[in-house]
Design a protein around this motif. Sequence first.
Motif, short mmCIF file in Angstrom:
data_model
loop_
_atom_site.label_atom_id
_atom_site.label_comp_id
_atom_site.label_asym_id
_atom_site.label_seq_id
_atom_site.Cartn_x
_atom_site.Cartn_y
_atom_site.Cartn_z
N HIS A 286 42.24 38.20 35.97
CA HIS A 286 40.98 38.03 35.23
C HIS A 286 40.81 36.58 34.77
O HIS A 286 39.72 36.02 34.86
CB HIS A 286 40.91 38.99 34.04
CG HIS A 286 39.51 39.30 33.65
ND1 HIS A 286 38.83 40.42 34.09
CD2 HIS A 286 38.62 38.63 32.89
CE1 HIS A 286 37.61 40.42 33.61
NE2 HIS A 286 37.45 39.34 32.87
N ILE A 287 41.89 35.97 34.31
CA ILE A 287 41.82 34.56 33.91
C ILE A 287 41.42 33.68 35.10
O ILE A 287 40.56 32.82 34.98
CB ILE A 287 43.18 34.07 33.34
CG1 ILE A 287 43.38 34.64 31.93
CG2 ILE A 287 43.25 32.55 33.30
CD1 ILE A 287 44.72 34.29 31.32
N CYS B 91 40.17 37.39 27.89
CA CYS B 91 41.15 38.02 28.78
C CYS B 91 42.19 38.82 28.00
O CYS B 91 42.71 39.82 28.51
CB CYS B 91 41.77 36.98 29.69
SG CYS B 91 40.56 36.33 30.88
#
Length: 130
Positions: free
Chosen positions: A80-81, A51
């Motif tokens: 995104h994480i 990420c």
Amino acid sequence: MSSSVSVGALVGWMLLLTAKHIIADFMLQNAWMAIGKDQKTGWALPLLAHCLVHLAVALALILVVAPRFWYVAFIDFVIHIIVDRAKGICASHFGVTLESGHPWFWTLIGVDQALHHLTGFALSIYMAAN
């Protein structure tokens, strides 16, 4: 109240964030990141590294095009994480790996990619509107 978004700006941001995604998710992601982030244990460092690559590429591209949107790279990073960790939890809990031949493997990858592209679309709308 009426609102509008420039189609040209929207397409431009979508192309930029799609290029970012291809670079960070495919060209710069190694096996340690790809496999490691989906494990039951030891997933945090590979996920963070992956990420951070997304953050670095997004930040670099956004700073070149429109520095005032620098913070959008950090929003993308956080989302995104979350998406990748959710995928990792599903993969590790249900044993969804390419090697296992699990029928959900490609579906899980497809859902993950769709969520990333929807994130890019939402962020593109935001930047095009502002």
